[in-house]
Motif scaffolding. Structure first.
Motif, PDB file in Angstrom:
ATOM      1  N   ALA A 112       4.576 -12.387 -28.790  1.00 49.38           N
ATOM      2  CA  ALA A 112       4.436 -11.194 -27.934  1.00 49.38           C
ATOM      3  C   ALA A 112       3.489 -10.289 -28.879  1.00 49.38           C
ATOM      4  CB  ALA A 112       5.571 -10.659 -27.724  1.00 49.38           C
ATOM      5  N   GLY A 114       0.915  -6.489 -28.927  1.00 54.76           N
ATOM      6  CA  GLY A 114       0.642  -5.266 -28.232  1.00 54.76           C
ATOM      7  C   GLY A 114      -0.772  -5.201 -28.133  1.00 54.76           C
ATOM      8  N   GLU A 192       2.912  -0.474 -35.511  1.00 53.76           N
ATOM      9  CA  GLU A 192       1.773   0.227 -36.214  1.00 53.76           C
ATOM     10  C   GLU A 192       1.740   1.747 -35.740  1.00 53.76           C
ATOM     11  OE1 GLU A 192       1.511  -2.511 -33.614  1.00 53.76           O
ATOM     12  OE2 GLU A 192       2.113  -3.694 -35.328  1.00 53.76           O
ATOM     13  N   GLY A 209       0.078  -8.338 -33.657  1.00 55.37           N
ATOM     14  CA  GLY A 209       1.525  -8.800 -33.670  1.00 55.37           C
ATOM     15  C   GLY A 209       1.954  -8.998 -35.251  1.00 55.37           C
ATOM     16  N   ASN A 234       2.861  -4.900 -24.170  1.00 57.25           N
ATOM     17  CA  ASN A 234       2.797  -3.310 -24.296  1.00 57.25           C
ATOM     18  C   ASN A 234       1.597  -2.908 -24.918  1.00 57.25           C
ATOM     19  OD1 ASN A 234       3.893  -4.565 -26.867  1.00 57.25           O
ATOM     20  ND2 ASN A 234       3.042  -2.605 -27.584  1.00 57.25           N
TER      21      ASN A 234
HETATM   22  N1  HPA Z   1       2.691  -4.310 -32.297  1.00 55.23           N
HETATM   23  C1  HPA Z   1       3.091  -5.471 -33.282  1.00 55.23           C
HETATM   24  N2  HPA Z   1       3.766  -6.472 -32.681  1.00 55.23           N
HETATM   25  C2  HPA Z   1       4.133  -6.333 -31.368  1.00 55.23           C
HETATM   26  C3  HPA Z   1       3.728  -5.494 -30.523  1.00 55.23           C
HETATM   27  C4  HPA Z   1       2.893  -4.422 -31.031  1.00 55.23           C
HETATM   28  O1  HPA Z   1       2.520  -3.413 -30.279  1.00 55.23           O
HETATM   29  N3  HPA Z   1       4.132  -6.036 -29.403  1.00 55.23           N
HETATM   30  C5  HPA Z   1       4.804  -7.073 -29.256  1.00 55.23           C
HETATM   31  N4  HPA Z   1       4.790  -7.446 -30.692  1.00 55.23           N
END
Ligand code: HPA
Length: 271
Positions: A112, A114, A192, A209, A234
């Motif tokens: 997953a 961002g 972040e 990520g 996201n």
């Molecule tokens: N940042 C870091 N890791 C993640 C994010 C993110 O926005 N979304 C899913 N894993």
């Protein structure tokens, strides 16, 4: 990585099953359901395998699942180990070597992430064409065993061009508009700051990520072909005017799980 450590771990797995998997798949946050698609499943808990740490993240099951997917023998990691959990990078790369020594040739690494590239939207899938190791550590620091891999591995072809082409063709056939980009790893566990995301974009990152890079380095080290897939759960910090949370990450990966499953199954078919 110490060869005896790897051998000790795979010897335990071989007491449970003599299946020789060809394809390995690491399932990221919220993407673990793909393991349900395996036929003739054998489950091996990480906590039973010598030398592995234990996984603690919600939404990560913490087990190997071995079986058949799209006619291929596959080993999946339902849940992975993270650097932010306090594991050394070396410790969290061990599963990659375990899969290699069990017989895996092709490794699909998912996560997953961002979205940093503003043309992405949550729910997009992104083929990873390269990465930036902004965790600023490396699982290969320490003594090197030439029998496991070279001291100075090449990272030019860390993400296999042939596998990327297969993934692009599958995306075209399924008409699911999969994106392509550069993944940048931060250590986490904090998301972040908006400034860090602006920096990521300037550095050439399309997605951000907290995983994947150590595993891909280990895979390059032991000559596994890698395909990386990010699920953009996201938009990264500061892109939209709203805070980030893990629930949103899991919710989006849940929403795209059918598209994700279909994509991976069709890729495995073509490997
Ligand atoms: N940042 C870091 N890791 C993640 C994010 C993110 O926005 N979304 C899913 N894993």
């Amino acid at each position: 990585m110490n060869k005896d450590t790897i051998i000790q771990s795979i010897e335990y797995i071989k007491t449970i099953t003599d299946i020789v998997p060809e394809v390995g798949i690491i399932l990221g946050s919220g993407l673990g359901e793909l393991a349900e698609e395996l036929r003739q499943k054998i489950i091996i808990k990480y906590s039973d395998v010598p030398n592995l740490p234990t996984s603690t993240v919600k939404g990560h099951a913490g087990q190997f699942v071995i079986g058949e997917l799209a006619g291929k023998k596959v080993i999946m990691m339902q849940g992975r180990f993270h650097y932010y959990e306090g594991n050394s990078m070396e410790a969290l790369s061990l599963p990659v070597y375990i899969m290699k020594y069990l017989g895996v040739k092709d490794l699909i690494v998912t996560n997953a992430a961002g979205g940093v590239n503003t043309s992405f939207i949550p729910g997009d899938l992104m083929i990873i064409k390269d990465h930036i190791n902004f965790a600023l550590n490396n699982p290969l620091i320490g003594r090197n065993e030439e029998g496991v891999g070279p001291r100075f591995p090449d990272m030019c072809c860390a993400y296999d061009k042939g596998l990327i082409n297969i993934a692009k063709n599958v995306s075209n056939t399924l008409n699911i508009g999969v994106k392509e980009g550069v993944y940048l790893m931060m250590t986490g566990p904090t998301y972040e700051t908006p400034a860090e995301i602006r920096m990521t974009r300037i550095l050439g990152g399309d997605a951000v990520g907290m995983s994947t890079v150590p595993e891909v380095i280990a895979a390059s080290h032991c000559n596994l072909k890698v395909l990386g897939i990010s699920c953009i759960t996201n938009m990264a910090a500061g892109i939209l005017d709203k805070p980030l949370n893990h629930a949103e990450v899991v919710e989006t990966s849940n929403k795209v799980k059918d598209k994700f499953k279909n994509f991976i199954i069709n890729i495995v078919k073509k490997i």
